[in-house]
Design an enzyme around this catalytic site. Structure first.
Site, PDB file in Angstrom:
ATOM      1  N   ASP A 153       0.831  -1.214   0.000  1.00  0.00           N
ATOM      2  CA  ASP A 153       0.000   0.000   0.000  1.00  0.00           C
ATOM      3  C   ASP A 153       0.867   1.266   0.000  1.00  0.00           C
ATOM      4  OD1 ASP A 153      -1.445  -2.260   0.872  1.00  0.00           O
ATOM      5  OD2 ASP A 153      -2.965  -0.996   1.795  1.00  0.00           O
ATOM      6  N   HIS A 155      -1.069   4.581  -0.558  1.00  0.00           N
ATOM      7  CA  HIS A 155      -2.081   5.468   0.024  1.00  0.00           C
ATOM      8  C   HIS A 155      -1.710   6.951  -0.046  1.00  0.00           C
ATOM      9  CE1 HIS A 155      -5.041   2.654   1.405  1.00  0.00           C
ATOM     10  NE2 HIS A 155      -4.166   1.936   2.070  1.00  0.00           N
ATOM     11  N   ASP A 185      -3.879  -0.146  -3.671  1.00  0.00           N
ATOM     12  CA  ASP A 185      -4.140   0.884  -2.668  1.00  0.00           C
ATOM     13  C   ASP A 185      -3.200   2.076  -2.857  1.00  0.00           C
ATOM     14  OD1 ASP A 185      -6.182  -0.588  -1.648  1.00  0.00           O
ATOM     15  OD2 ASP A 185      -5.445  -0.635   0.408  1.00  0.00           O
ATOM     16  N   ASN A 217      -8.378  -2.790  -2.722  1.00  0.00           N
ATOM     17  CA  ASN A 217      -9.767  -2.485  -2.387  1.00  0.00           C
ATOM     18  C   ASN A 217     -10.061  -0.982  -2.464  1.00  0.00           C
ATOM     19  OD1 ASN A 217      -8.019  -2.529   0.063  1.00  0.00           O
ATOM     20  ND2 ASN A 217      -9.861  -1.749   1.064  1.00  0.00           N
ATOM     21  N   HIS A 218      -9.034  -0.138  -2.394  1.00  0.00           N
ATOM     22  CA  HIS A 218      -9.257   1.302  -2.520  1.00  0.00           C
ATOM     23  C   HIS A 218      -9.348   1.738  -3.973  1.00  0.00           C
ATOM     24  CE1 HIS A 218      -8.957   2.976   1.628  1.00  0.00           C
ATOM     25  NE2 HIS A 218      -8.465   1.764   1.839  1.00  0.00           N
ATOM     26  N   HIS A 276      -3.333  -8.192  -3.718  1.00  0.00           N
ATOM     27  CA  HIS A 276      -3.493  -7.163  -2.693  1.00  0.00           C
ATOM     28  C   HIS A 276      -3.968  -7.744  -1.374  1.00  0.00           C
ATOM     29  CE1 HIS A 276      -4.215  -3.319  -0.819  1.00  0.00           C
ATOM     30  NE2 HIS A 276      -5.419  -3.746  -0.459  1.00  0.00           N
ATOM     31  N   HIS A 374      -2.384  -4.821   2.121  1.00  0.00           N
ATOM     32  CA  HIS A 374      -3.712  -4.702   2.722  1.00  0.00           C
ATOM     33  C   HIS A 374      -3.726  -4.535   4.240  1.00  0.00           C
ATOM     34  CE1 HIS A 374      -7.982  -4.824   2.450  1.00  0.00           C
ATOM     35  NE2 HIS A 374      -8.172  -6.040   2.904  1.00  0.00           N
TER      36      HIS A 374
END
Length: 547
Positions: A153, A155, A185, A217-218, A276, A374
């Site tokens: 990730d 982010h 992500d 998932n993002h 992920h 994740h």
């Protein structure tokens, strides 16, 4: 009798002569070889270069030779061969769009005007158009050879991404040996989601066979459009705040159209499964899990789904981006001993996978390891399930892991696995704290600009939205019209329930949940079918609130 004996004697004499001549000849050959071995031949500094030349109209081609210096022959031939190779129309190494984004990433503080300009909005539109077509040519599972760098990730954390850039591909990804696999992500939580997205998509455009972006998932509308939950750290908020409601929404949707086409998994050296979240549950008999993933539509909304998405394969895709390894307590009480799967601590329909599920999957596919992201870990990389599952987390911020949290990645190089972490002592030149002395010379307006772009941490709430002119795509490059996909109108639910997840986290009183209102994107009145103009709780290892 006398004549016969005479003939035999003559034959013997001739045989003796033959033997004598043979010995002399062998001796002469041996002597010649010895002298040749001791004699040093003079190497000519010149070489003859022969090539076929077109004879012109009505004439046959002919061979032409010329003498060239030996030391230059290889380089000249190589240059001629390389120049003869077709460059094609997809060479974006020097494309102005890519060059602007590369310069933005390398010098963000010097590109504030560009980042707040209509040109950046247009570049994002064009970039999404081009990358969308690149991704449509990739399968749901991409196969990669080592050496390969695996990242978790990010982010929207520009600071940690710069650390990897400065220390892993310092000369650029194109000149760095190996491939680059990002596990998803890329947006939400951090304040530089647009910059991170633009940079990674530009790298994919320039190096489509070297950079591989997987889906997290993002990278779904329900999550990166959850403004009520993530506030100013949500992707949709940053799009609207930067470019205004209309253009900002269109950029958000254009990016999500790219996310719809991202691969779900990668396999390194036919041995390491990269994803992920985790491994999916089997769909039925007669197919392997990788085959199930390959059967997921190339354009998948997942959360929420499109009309053409099959429920079974929507669940496969959801498991890939949402599932987690089961904890020891879950292994004992909630994991099904027959399947190895159970309900995730996230709730909302997400699953966890235990030791049996890992064993069955690895044996079925012939793999050795699973690498996934994740979940936040202060060490950057964590190992579980008998050292068969690696969790990689490549951002050290925004997940309540403390000031000493690390950002990690893994280098897969043949049979070797090497962990690379960012030390908390690493000092960057891009992101500064609000009280830094280096900001004293900046005016309040300049400081506010940098805060909105995530270049200054510890933001205040005084920054205001900037008004934008209407976006005009008439000058954009022409592209093929994208195939239209329609979201399900029969209120098909997403494979996970974000409201339930939020309630689960709220009831557990996790410090990472700050928002009082939890409304999923599927229940908000967003026009998702609008056309796009072309042109310190370390005990909590789950990725923040919902991942």
């Amino acid at each position: 009798m006398a004549s016969v004996e005479a003939k035999l004697e003559e034959v013997a004499r001739l045989q003796a002569q033959i033997n004598s001549l043979t010995n002399q000849l062998e001796a002469a050959n041996y002597s010649a070889k010895g002298s040749a071995a001791t004699k040093r031949r003079q190497i000519s500094p010149n070489a003859v270069h022969i090539q076929q030349v077109d004879g012109g109209i009505g004439q046959r081609p002919f061979l032409q030779s010329r003498r060239e210096m030996m030391g230059r022959t290889a380089s000249i031939c190589t240059r001629q061969v390389m120049s003869a190779l077709p460059t094609g129309e997809n060479d974006y190494s020097t494309h102005p769009l890519a060059m602007r984004i590369m310069d933005m990433f390398q010098r963000p503080s010097e590109n504030l005007d560009y980042l707040n300009s209509e040109q950046f909005a247009k570049d994002l539109f064009k970039l999404c158009q081009k990358v969308r077509h690149v991704l449509e040519g990739e399968p749901r599972v991409v196969y990669v050879q080592s050496p390969a760098y695996i990242f978790g990730d990010i982010h929207g954390n520009l600071e940690d991404l710069h650390f990897f850039s400065d220390n892993i591909w310092r000369l650029g990804m194109s000149l760095t040996a190996g491939n680059f696999v990002f596990l998803g992500d890329y947006v939400d939580r951090g304040m530089s989601c647009l910059e991170v997205t633009a940079y990674l998509l530009a790298m994919k455009l320039q190096l489509p066979n070297k950079v591989f972006l997987l889906r997290g998932n993002h990278e779904t509308r329900d999550v990166n459009g959850w403004e009520e939950h993530y506030g100013e750290r949500s992707f949709i908020y940053q799009c609207r705040s930067r470019f205004g409601d209309d253009i900002g929404y269109r950029i958000w949707e254009a990016c999500n159209q790219v996310f719809d086409r991202l691969p779900l998994c990668a396999v390194v050296d036919q041995d390491i499964f990269c994803v992920h979240g985790g491994i999916p549950r089997p769909v039925g008999e007669g197919t392997t899990r990788v085959q199930d993933i390959l059967n997921v539509p190339k354009v998948a909304g997942i959360n929420p789904p499109y009309e053409h998405e099959d429920d079974d394969y929507q669940q496969v895709a959801s498991d890939c981006i949402w599932s987690d390894p089961a904890s020891e307590e879950q292994e004992q009480y909630s994991v099904d001993p027959e399947t190895g799967f159970g309900e995730s601590l996230r709730g909302g329909g997400a699953i966890c996978f235990g030791n049996k599920a890992v064993t069955d999957f690895l044996e079925q596919q012939g793999f050795s390891y699973i690498m996934r992201a994740h979940e936040a870990h202060a060490e950057g990389v964590a190992v579980s399930k008998g050292a068969r599952v690696f969790t990689v987390f490549s951002t050290s911020k925004d997940h309540n892991q403390g000031s000493q949290a690390l950002a990690g990645c893994i280098l897969v190089d043949g049979e070797k696995l090497q962990v690379i972490n960012r030390s908390p002592a690493y000092k960057n030149q891009y992101v500064h704290r609000r009280g830094s002395i280096s900001l004293n010379a900046l005016s309040p307006s300049e400081i506010n600009k940098r805060m909105r772009l995530g270049l200054i941490s510890q933001e205040d709430d005084e920054s205001s939205d900037e008004e934008w002119d209407d976006f005009d795509s008439s000058g954009s490059e022409s592209e093929d019209e994208p195939e239209q996909y329609t979201f399900s109108k029969d209120k098909r639910r997403s494979s996970v329930n974000l409201d339930d997840m939020a309630n689960t986290f709220n009831s557990m009183q996790w410090d990472s949940v700050h928002s009082a209102g939890y409304v999923s994107a599927s229940s908000r009145h967003l026009n998702l079918e609008a056309p796009i103009q072309e042109d310190e709780d370390e005990e909590s290892t789950v990725d923040g609130d919902i991942g």
